[in-house]
Design an enzyme around this catalytic site. Structure first.
Site, PDB file in Angstrom:
ATOM      1  N   HIS A 112      35.435  50.256  44.231  1.00 37.25           N
ATOM      2  CA  HIS A 112      36.454  50.335  43.184  1.00 37.25           C
ATOM      3  C   HIS A 112      37.294  49.059  43.128  1.00 37.25           C
ATOM      4  O   HIS A 112      38.190  48.942  42.302  1.00 37.25           O
ATOM      5  CB  HIS A 112      37.349  51.560  43.439  1.00 37.25           C
ATOM      6  CG  HIS A 112      38.136  52.000  42.251  1.00 37.25           C
ATOM      7  ND1 HIS A 112      39.514  51.991  42.226  1.00 37.25           N
ATOM      8  CD2 HIS A 112      37.742  52.463  41.038  1.00 37.25           C
ATOM      9  CE1 HIS A 112      39.943  52.438  41.059  1.00 37.25           C
ATOM     10  NE2 HIS A 112      38.886  52.723  40.313  1.00 37.25           N
ATOM     11  N   LYS A 114      38.475  45.256  42.315  1.00 34.92           N
ATOM     12  CA  LYS A 114      38.306  44.300  41.227  1.00 34.92           C
ATOM     13  C   LYS A 114      38.784  42.951  41.751  1.00 34.92           C
ATOM     14  O   LYS A 114      39.978  42.660  41.746  1.00 34.92           O
ATOM     15  CB  LYS A 114      39.095  44.689  39.982  1.00 34.92           C
ATOM     16  CG  LYS A 114      38.570  45.938  39.268  1.00 34.92           C
ATOM     17  CD  LYS A 114      39.166  47.205  39.804  1.00 34.92           C
ATOM     18  CE  LYS A 114      38.678  48.415  39.017  1.00 34.92           C
ATOM     19  NZ  LYS A 114      39.206  49.673  39.562  1.00 34.92           N
ATOM     20  N   ASP A 119      35.737  28.948  43.906  1.00 31.54           N
ATOM     21  CA  ASP A 119      35.818  27.724  44.709  1.00 31.54           C
ATOM     22  C   ASP A 119      36.824  27.809  45.854  1.00 31.54           C
ATOM     23  O   ASP A 119      37.321  26.781  46.311  1.00 31.54           O
ATOM     24  CB  ASP A 119      36.200  26.527  43.813  1.00 31.54           C
ATOM     25  CG  ASP A 119      35.085  26.155  42.849  1.00 31.54           C
ATOM     26  OD1 ASP A 119      33.931  26.523  43.113  1.00 31.54           O
ATOM     27  OD2 ASP A 119      35.392  25.508  41.833  1.00 31.54           O
ATOM     28  N   HIS A 292      46.342  52.680  33.278  1.00 30.02           N
ATOM     29  CA  HIS A 292      45.355  52.404  34.321  1.00 30.02           C
ATOM     30  C   HIS A 292      45.964  51.626  35.478  1.00 30.02           C
ATOM     31  O   HIS A 292      45.276  51.212  36.402  1.00 30.02           O
ATOM     32  CB  HIS A 292      44.174  51.620  33.715  1.00 30.02           C
ATOM     33  CG  HIS A 292      42.925  51.675  34.503  1.00 30.02           C
ATOM     34  ND1 HIS A 292      42.403  50.588  35.170  1.00 30.02           N
ATOM     35  CD2 HIS A 292      42.075  52.697  34.749  1.00 30.02           C
ATOM     36  CE1 HIS A 292      41.294  50.929  35.796  1.00 30.02           C
ATOM     37  NE2 HIS A 292      41.060  52.202  35.559  1.00 30.02           N
ATOM     38  N   LYS A 294      47.972  50.373  38.827  1.00 37.59           N
ATOM     39  CA  LYS A 294      48.134  50.776  40.222  1.00 37.59           C
ATOM     40  C   LYS A 294      49.101  49.795  40.867  1.00 37.59           C
ATOM     41  O   LYS A 294      48.700  48.894  41.620  1.00 37.59           O
ATOM     42  CB  LYS A 294      46.785  50.755  40.957  1.00 37.59           C
ATOM     43  CG  LYS A 294      45.856  51.919  40.651  1.00 37.59           C
ATOM     44  CD  LYS A 294      45.104  51.820  39.376  1.00 37.59           C
ATOM     45  CE  LYS A 294      44.179  50.641  39.325  1.00 37.59           C
ATOM     46  NZ  LYS A 294      43.386  50.636  38.048  1.00 37.59           N
ATOM     47  N   ASP A 299      62.911  48.229  46.076  1.00 36.48           N
ATOM     48  CA  ASP A 299      64.156  47.486  46.349  1.00 36.48           C
ATOM     49  C   ASP A 299      64.191  46.093  45.729  1.00 36.48           C
ATOM     50  O   ASP A 299      64.887  45.198  46.222  1.00 36.48           O
ATOM     51  CB  ASP A 299      64.399  47.381  47.862  1.00 36.48           C
ATOM     52  CG  ASP A 299      64.865  48.700  48.461  1.00 36.48           C
ATOM     53  OD1 ASP A 299      65.208  49.619  47.689  1.00 36.48           O
ATOM     54  OD2 ASP A 299      64.882  48.816  49.697  1.00 36.48           O
TER      55      ASP A 299
END
Length: 384
Positions: A112, A114, A119, A292, A294, A299
Site C-alpha cells: 500500500h 506510495k 537519483d 483519501h 492519511k 501541537d
C-alpha cells in the site's frame, strides 16, 4: 525513540494537481535511477503520462524499477504492465492475484506504499496512487489527498527500504535479479531545516512502527490533535489515547470520509462516533469528494503524511510508509490546508443529531461494526 534526521527539505503537495507535475518533472530530470512503488497503477490519462515519462528516462539510460500491488492494480492496470516492459522498465508485481477461489490470508498483506526515489537526490512519499484524480462518480472533484517531496538525509532510508523490498520480491518469486541498486553509502547533503523520520510498516521487524509514532505524539499532546484519515477504525489503545488527551484538555479533531466508498469501513467507522463525541472529540465528514488523506498534526509542531490509514488493514497487514516531520512551518501549512477543508467542504457531526439518526442507519452501523470487530479479532488487532 525514533531518530529524526535534521537537514531535510519537505515540501507539501496537495492532491494530484500538485503531485503529478512534480513527479513528472523529477522523472524527466533523472540521469541514473528511478524507483517507484504504488498500490494502484491505472491505465488512464495520468497513468499513461507517468509511464511515458518513465519510458523517456529509460531511453536516456536511466535504470527504472516499478513495483505495483497485484490486487490494488488488477482492475485498473490494463496494458500498462506490457507497455512498461516493452519500454525497458523493470517491473515487479507484489503478490499477484491467483484467482478468486484461491484465497489465502497472505493475500490481505498488500503493498500500500506510495514511494518514489529519483537519483537518490529527491523522493516522494504520500497517499496518492498513480491514477487520475477525477476517476470517480460525479461530482468530478479531485480526491482529497497529500504527498511530500523530500530532499536531504532522509533520502537514504527511503531509498534503502525500496531496494530491500525489491530484492525480497525477486527472491520470493525465485526470479533472476538484475544488478541491484546499491544501498545508500551515506546520507545526502543538508537540503533544509526540517527534522524528519521515515517510518514504514512491514510484517517482520517494523510491524507497529507507524502506529507507535502516532501514539507517542498523541500521548505527549498538550494543545491540539488534528487527524485526517480516509479509513479510521483504530484499536482500543489508540481510541483511549485520544480520549485521554481530551481529558487533559487537548482539542481533538478528526476529519473523516463523508462519501461512502466502501460500505464496511464506512459504517464501522461511524459506530465509533458516539463514544468519541461523548468524550468531546470533534468530528467532521468531508463530502466534496472522496477523502483519501492519511495525515495528522499535533501541537502545531509534529506532522505526518503517508499511506497508512488508521485501521487494522494498514496497521497490521499492509506495507505502509509515512514521513514524520518536526517543524512548525510545515505543521502550520498542513493545518491551514486541513482547516480550509473543514470550513469549506465538511459537515460537523453534532452529538444530539447523531444520537437521533434513523433506526435503519443505526442497525446498519452496528451490524457492520460487529463484522469489522470479528475481522479484527481474527487478525489479532486492537488487543494490545
Amino acid at each position: 525513540m525514533n531518530q529524526y534526521r535534521p537537514g531535510n527539505q519537505v515540501q507539501l503537495l496537495r492532491s494530484g494537481a500538485e503531485y503529478f507535475p512534480a513527479l513528472e518533472r523529477a522523472i524527466d530530470g533523472a540521469f541514473k535511477e528511478i524507483q517507484l512503488e504504488t498500490y494502484i497503477l491505472a491505465d488512464d490519462e495520468t497513468g499513461r503520462r507517468i509511464v511515458a515519462a518513465l519510458g523517456r528516462a529509460v531511453q536516456r539510460g536511466v535504470e527504472v524499477r516499478v513495483a505495483y500491488d497485484g490486487f490494488g492494480s488488477s482492475a485498473f492496470l490494463g496494458d500498462l504492465g506490457n507497455v512498461m516492459r516493452e519500454a525497458g522498465v523493470s517491473v515487479a508485481v507484489f503478490r499477484p492475484e491467483t484467482g478468486w477461489n484461491r484465497f489465502r490470508r497472505s493475500r490481505l498483506r498488500r503493498l500500500h506504499r506510495k514511494l518514489v526515489t529519483v537519483d537518490r537526490r529527491t523522493a516522494f512519499v504520500g497517499g496518492i496512487n498513480i491514477i487520475d484524480d477525477l476517476n470517480m462518480p460525479p461530482p468530478r472533484e479531485p480526491r482529497f489527498d497529500y504527498a511530500v517531496q523530500v530532499q536531504g538525509p532522509l533520502l537514504a532510508p527511503i531509498h534503502d527500504a525500496m531496494c530491500e523490498l525489491w530484492d525480497w520480491m525477486h527472491q520470493a518469486r525465485k526470479g533472476v535479479l538484475r544488478v541491484p541498486l546499491a544501498l545508500s553509502p551515506a546520507a545526502p547533503d543538508v537540503a533544509g531545516d526540517r527534522h524528519a523520520w521515515f517510518g514504514f510498516r512491514d510484517n517482520v521487524t517494523h510491524r507497529r512502527d507507524i502506529e507507535r509514532e502516532y501514539l507517542i505524539a498523541i500521548l505527549a499532546a498538550q494543545q491540539e490533535i488534528l487527524i485526517a484519515n480516509a479509513y479510521f477504525f483504530p484499536g482500543r489503545r489508540f481510541r483511549r489515547a485520544l480520549m485521554r488527551a481530551r481529558r487533559r484538555g487537548v482539542r481533538v479533531r478528526l476529519l473523516l470520509q463523508g462519501r461512502q466508498e466502501y460500505v464496511l469501513q464506512h459504517y464501522a467507522t461511524r459506530a465509533l462516533y458516539g463514544t468519541l463525541l461523548e468524550a468531546g472529540v470533534e468530528l467532521y465528514e468531508y463530502s466534496r469528494s472522496f477523502l483519501h488523506a492519511k495525515v495528522a498534526v499535533v501541537d502545531g509542531m509534529w506532522a505526518t503524511v503517508g499511506s497508512s490509514n488508521i485501521d487494522p488493514f494498514s496497521l497490521l497487514l499492509a506495507r505502509e510508509a509515512n514521513v514524520f516531520v518536526r517543524n512548525e512551518a510545515f505543521a502550520s501549512e498542513l493545518t491551514d490546508s486541513l482547516n480550509e477543508a473543514i470550513e469549506t467542504s465538511s459537515t460537523v457531526i453534532h452529538a444530539k443529531r447523531w444520537s437521533g439518526r434513523p433506526l435503519l442507519d443505526r442497525i446498519m452501523t452496528w451490524t457492520l461494526y460487529g463484522v469489522a470487530r470479528g475481522m479484527m479479532a481474527i487478525l489479532g488487532y486492537g488487543r494490545h
